[in-house]
Design a protein around this motif. Sequence first.
Motif, PDB file in Angstrom:
ATOM      1  N   ALA A 175      91.835 -10.815 105.465  1.00  0.00           N
ATOM      2  CA  ALA A 175      91.821 -12.135 104.837  1.00  0.00           C
ATOM      3  C   ALA A 175      92.549 -12.020 103.503  1.00  0.00           C
ATOM      4  CB  ALA A 175      90.384 -12.594 104.626  1.00  0.00           C
ATOM      5  N   ALA A 182      93.828  -9.489  98.834  1.00  0.00           N
ATOM      6  CA  ALA A 182      92.697  -9.254  99.750  1.00  0.00           C
ATOM      7  C   ALA A 182      91.415  -8.957  98.990  1.00  0.00           C
ATOM      8  CB  ALA A 182      93.010  -8.071 100.660  1.00  0.00           C
ATOM      9  N   GLY A 214      87.108   1.238 106.235  1.00  0.00           N
ATOM     10  CA  GLY A 214      87.258   2.461 105.465  1.00  0.00           C
ATOM     11  C   GLY A 214      86.121   2.544 104.455  1.00  0.00           C
ATOM     12  N   GLY A 216      86.314   2.719 101.429  1.00  0.00           N
ATOM     13  CA  GLY A 216      86.607   1.871 100.274  1.00  0.00           C
ATOM     14  C   GLY A 216      85.875   0.547 100.350  1.00  0.00           C
ATOM     15  N   THR A 217      85.804  -0.017 101.538  1.00  0.00           N
ATOM     16  CA  THR A 217      85.103  -1.298 101.733  1.00  0.00           C
ATOM     17  C   THR A 217      83.594  -1.123 101.590  1.00  0.00           C
ATOM     18  OG1 THR A 217      86.873  -2.141 103.126  1.00  0.00           O
ATOM     19  CG2 THR A 217      84.726  -3.160 103.420  1.00  0.00           C
ATOM     20  N   ASP A 221      81.970  -3.324  98.759  1.00  0.00           N
ATOM     21  CA  ASP A 221      81.262  -4.539  99.209  1.00  0.00           C
ATOM     22  C   ASP A 221      79.874  -4.289  99.781  1.00  0.00           C
ATOM     23  OD1 ASP A 221      83.635  -5.730  98.556  1.00  0.00           O
ATOM     24  OD2 ASP A 221      84.360  -5.914 100.629  1.00  0.00           O
ATOM     25  N   SER A 244      86.828  10.258 104.753  1.00  0.00           N
ATOM     26  CA  SER A 244      87.293  11.653 104.853  1.00  0.00           C
ATOM     27  C   SER A 244      86.360  12.682 104.232  1.00  0.00           C
ATOM     28  CB  SER A 244      88.665  11.788 104.179  1.00  0.00           C
ATOM     29  OG  SER A 244      89.495  10.729 104.529  1.00  0.00           O
ATOM     30  N   ARG A 245      85.636  12.278 103.144  1.00  0.00           N
ATOM     31  CA  ARG A 245      84.818  13.279 102.436  1.00  0.00           C
ATOM     32  C   ARG A 245      83.332  12.921 102.412  1.00  0.00           C
ATOM     33  NH1 ARG A 245      87.933  12.550  97.382  1.00  0.00           N
ATOM     34  NH2 ARG A 245      88.914  10.930  98.636  1.00  0.00           N
ATOM     35  N   ARG A 247      81.791  10.069 101.505  1.00  0.00           N
ATOM     36  CA  ARG A 247      81.382   9.412 100.260  1.00  0.00           C
ATOM     37  C   ARG A 247      80.437   8.233 100.517  1.00  0.00           C
ATOM     38  NH1 ARG A 247      85.866   7.202  96.945  1.00  0.00           N
ATOM     39  NH2 ARG A 247      87.154   6.970  98.819  1.00  0.00           N
ATOM     40  N   ARG A 296      93.236  13.164 104.605  1.00  0.00           N
ATOM     41  CA  ARG A 296      92.409  12.054 105.078  1.00  0.00           C
ATOM     42  C   ARG A 296      92.180  12.168 106.582  1.00  0.00           C
ATOM     43  NH1 ARG A 296      94.747   6.629 102.191  1.00  0.00           N
ATOM     44  NH2 ARG A 296      93.278   6.662 100.469  1.00  0.00           N
ATOM     45  N   VAL A 297      91.297  11.338 107.079  1.00  0.00           N
ATOM     46  CA  VAL A 297      91.022  11.329 108.520  1.00  0.00           C
ATOM     47  C   VAL A 297      92.332  11.134 109.280  1.00  0.00           C
ATOM     48  CG1 VAL A 297      89.942   9.963 110.352  1.00  0.00           C
ATOM     49  CG2 VAL A 297      88.656  10.501 108.268  1.00  0.00           C
ATOM     50  N   GLY A 319      89.802  -2.577 104.405  1.00  0.00           N
ATOM     51  CA  GLY A 319      90.683  -3.139 103.392  1.00  0.00           C
ATOM     52  C   GLY A 319      92.141  -2.811 103.665  1.00  0.00           C
ATOM     53  N   ASP A 321      94.091  -0.567 102.505  1.00  0.00           N
ATOM     54  CA  ASP A 321      94.440   0.848 102.603  1.00  0.00           C
ATOM     55  C   ASP A 321      94.375   1.313 104.060  1.00  0.00           C
ATOM     56  OD1 ASP A 321      95.010   3.419 101.922  1.00  0.00           O
ATOM     57  OD2 ASP A 321      93.258   3.756 100.646  1.00  0.00           O
ATOM     58  N   LEU A 322      93.253   1.085 104.717  1.00  0.00           N
ATOM     59  CA  LEU A 322      93.091   1.512 106.108  1.00  0.00           C
ATOM     60  C   LEU A 322      94.048   0.730 107.022  1.00  0.00           C
ATOM     61  CD1 LEU A 322      91.578   3.287 108.119  1.00  0.00           C
ATOM     62  CD2 LEU A 322      89.839   1.503 108.320  1.00  0.00           C
TER      63      LEU A 322
HETATM   64  N1  LIG Z   1      90.377  -9.330 102.497  1.00  0.00           N
HETATM   65  C1  LIG Z   1      89.953  -8.506 103.419  1.00  0.00           C
HETATM   66  O1  LIG Z   1      90.156  -8.758 104.617  1.00  0.00           O
HETATM   67  C2  LIG Z   1      89.215  -7.275 103.000  1.00  0.00           C
HETATM   68  C3  LIG Z   1      88.550  -6.498 103.951  1.00  0.00           C
HETATM   69  C4  LIG Z   1      87.882  -5.356 103.513  1.00  0.00           C
HETATM   70  C5  LIG Z   1      87.890  -5.027 102.171  1.00  0.00           C
HETATM   71  N2  LIG Z   1      88.535  -5.829 101.286  1.00  0.00           N
HETATM   72  C6  LIG Z   1      88.606  -5.497  99.854  1.00  0.00           C
HETATM   73  O2  LIG Z   1      89.484  -4.396  99.742  1.00  0.00           O
HETATM   74  C7  LIG Z   1      89.017  -3.527  98.693  1.00  0.00           C
HETATM   75  C8  LIG Z   1      88.759  -2.154  99.300  1.00  0.00           C
HETATM   76  O3  LIG Z   1      90.000  -1.748  99.743  1.00  0.00           O
HETATM   77  P1  LIG Z   1      90.355  -0.416 100.454  1.00  0.00           P
HETATM   78  O4  LIG Z   1      91.739  -0.641 100.911  1.00  0.00           O
HETATM   79  O5  LIG Z   1      90.039   0.732  99.567  1.00  0.00           O
HETATM   80  O6  LIG Z   1      89.291  -0.340 101.682  1.00  0.00           O
HETATM   81  P2  LIG Z   1      89.398   0.407 103.061  1.00  0.00           P
HETATM   82  O7  LIG Z   1      90.777   0.359 103.575  1.00  0.00           O
HETATM   83  O8  LIG Z   1      88.336  -0.171 103.932  1.00  0.00           O
HETATM   84  O9  LIG Z   1      89.009   1.914 102.732  1.00  0.00           O
HETATM   85  C9  LIG Z   1      89.989   2.806 102.280  1.00  0.00           C
HETATM   86  C10 LIG Z   1      89.441   4.207 102.331  1.00  0.00           C
HETATM   87  O10 LIG Z   1      89.364   4.659 103.665  1.00  0.00           O
HETATM   88  C11 LIG Z   1      89.372   6.084 103.647  1.00  0.00           C
HETATM   89  N3  LIG Z   1      90.233   6.662 104.655  1.00  0.00           N
HETATM   90  C12 LIG Z   1      89.931   7.692 105.471  1.00  0.00           C
HETATM   91  N4  LIG Z   1      90.961   8.071 106.204  1.00  0.00           N
HETATM   92  C13 LIG Z   1      91.966   7.266 105.865  1.00  0.00           C
HETATM   93  C14 LIG Z   1      93.301   7.207 106.314  1.00  0.00           C
HETATM   94  N5  LIG Z   1      93.799   8.026 107.223  1.00  0.00           N
HETATM   95  N6  LIG Z   1      94.083   6.281 105.740  1.00  0.00           N
HETATM   96  C15 LIG Z   1      93.597   5.415 104.833  1.00  0.00           C
HETATM   97  N7  LIG Z   1      92.330   5.434 104.373  1.00  0.00           N
HETATM   98  C16 LIG Z   1      91.518   6.375 104.898  1.00  0.00           C
HETATM   99  C17 LIG Z   1      89.943   6.482 102.278  1.00  0.00           C
HETATM  100  O11 LIG Z   1      88.902   7.089 101.519  1.00  0.00           O
HETATM  101  P3  LIG Z   1      88.711   8.678 101.670  1.00  0.00           P
HETATM  102  O12 LIG Z   1      90.062   9.285 101.351  1.00  0.00           O
HETATM  103  O13 LIG Z   1      87.642   9.055 100.753  1.00  0.00           O
HETATM  104  O14 LIG Z   1      88.360   8.867 103.094  1.00  0.00           O
HETATM  105  C18 LIG Z   1      90.346   5.177 101.637  1.00  0.00           C
HETATM  106  O15 LIG Z   1      90.164   5.164 100.252  1.00  0.00           O
HETATM  107  C19 LIG Z   1      87.796  -4.176  98.123  1.00  0.00           C
HETATM  108  O16 LIG Z   1      88.196  -4.975  97.044  1.00  0.00           O
HETATM  109  C20 LIG Z   1      87.311  -5.060  99.253  1.00  0.00           C
HETATM  110  O17 LIG Z   1      86.575  -6.163  98.782  1.00  0.00           O
HETATM  111  C21 LIG Z   1      89.202  -6.930 101.666  1.00  0.00           C
END
Ligand SMILES: NC(=O)c1ccc[n+]([C@@H]2O[C@H](COP(=O)([O-])OP(=O)(O)OC[C@H]3O[C@@H](n4cnc5c(N)ncnc54)[C@H](OP(=O)(O)O)[C@@H]3O)[C@@H](O)[C@H]2O)c1
Length: 382
Positions: A175, A182, A214, A216-217, A221, A244-245, A247, A296-297, A319, A321-322
């Motif tokens: 979204a 996002a 991921g 991070g979410t 949240d 990955s770790r 957390r 990472r994973v 989010g 990132d994933l």
């Molecule tokens: N608008 C939307 O649709 C939406 C949806 C969800 C979240 N959000 C917002 O997005 C933000 C969080 O963002 P985010 O991007 O950090 O969340 P995310 O994509 O859900 O989580 C990212 C985390 O996933 C882990 N991960 C493990 N393996 C990975 C890989 N191969 N590649 C990428 N990541 C991997 C990483 O942490 P490790 O390295 O520790 O494993 C990374 O920091 C918040 O502000 C949340 O509110 C928005």
Amino acid sequence: MTPAGAERPSPDRILRDEHFMRLAIALGGRHLGLTWPNPSVGAVLVDESGDSPMILAQGVTQAGGRPHAERIALEAAGERARGATLYVTLEPCAARSSHSHGPSCSDLIVAAGIGRLVVSVPDPSPFAAGQGPERFGRAGIPLSTGCLAPEGARLHGGHITRVTRGRPAVTVKLARSTEGFAGARRGPRLMLTGEAANGRVHLMRAHADAIMVGVGTVLADDPLLNVRLPGLEGRSPVRIVVDSRLRTPPTARLVAGAGMIPTWIVTTVDAPVEPERALAARGVEILRVSSDANGRVHLPEALQLLGTRGLTGVFCEGGPDLADALARSDLVDELVLITGRSARGQGDVPALGPALQDRMDFLNPWAEEQIGPDLFMFWERP
Ligand SMILES: NC(=O)c1ccc[n+]([C@@H]2O[C@H](COP(=O)([O-])OP(=O)(O)OC[C@H]3O[C@@H](n4cnc5c(N)ncnc54)[C@H](OP(=O)(O)O)[C@@H]3O)[C@@H](O)[C@H]2O)c1
């Protein structure tokens, strides 16, 4: 698709076939998320002997994957099935996966004396894979395949992806605000979509085998990731955190509910053991795969593992990132982008990363839906 040498069907026949196939596809859609590792198939049995066609019976694959839709429809119709037309969303199975499951659907169809068989999409699985057509040909049952094929392929995309690629199909949902954000790095959570759009997302959750985010979410949240639609609370799928770790805090809300809804964390072989103990003690299952070059994973390996566990469709609500990492590994089969026209709060995390933006050029936009003030846009792998 008309077989070589066969007569072209009349426009009336095509319309009628599409009408009943649409019904079969809607039936199959009802049990998405309940039948994995099997596909959720719909079947409609129609008596076409009179002036106007009459539905004799219908079926949908039952929770857990059995009985199959064809068996349910044929058993409900009994003797009346003789000479009738059977509409099925997926090529019927032709081999038994186990003796305890009884005859294959192809055997049941031949034994019932079906007059004509209409299929939407072929099944690449070794339990079907074109064996049925030969059997139906020998039994003199006319078969036409390809009725509403795009819709049938969409319904069975998860099953077909698992058979052909060894992993579940991945739908990435993101979204964003009208400015393209996002989320927010700091401050309160950005509320992007209205109540009606959130309801639609919960329905998508109910139709998935698993929801994935991921870590991070989870940290930002603390989501529940369950289905909260009245009447569908029991349809919450498996929840998966890519972490990955390790957390993920043992105090996270989805960890607290792990006894009620299966909750898996996919981590790396290098992740520490101590947090695993705390999470496992609360009912979370830890799955370890290799690390990628960034520690990472390793996402392709993670998805393969989820495929061996039987998942056919994963709904990624993580989010940016994933989502971007999945796109980089060519693991996005469907993208649902929601533009929230009533976003409240200031964002600073862009929704679309560079890999996902590139990937979108290779995906087909196929639908748009306005839900309240919010716009849903759908892309799929061609
Ligand atoms: N608008 C939307 O649709 C939406 C949806 C969800 C979240 N959000 C917002 O997005 C933000 C969080 O963002 P985010 O991007 O950090 O969340 P995310 O994509 O859900 O989580 C990212 C985390 O996933 C882990 N991960 C493990 N393996 C990975 C890989 N191969 N590649 C990428 N990541 C991997 C990483 O942490 P490790 O390295 O520790 O494993 C990374 O920091 C918040 O502000 C949340 O509110 C928005």
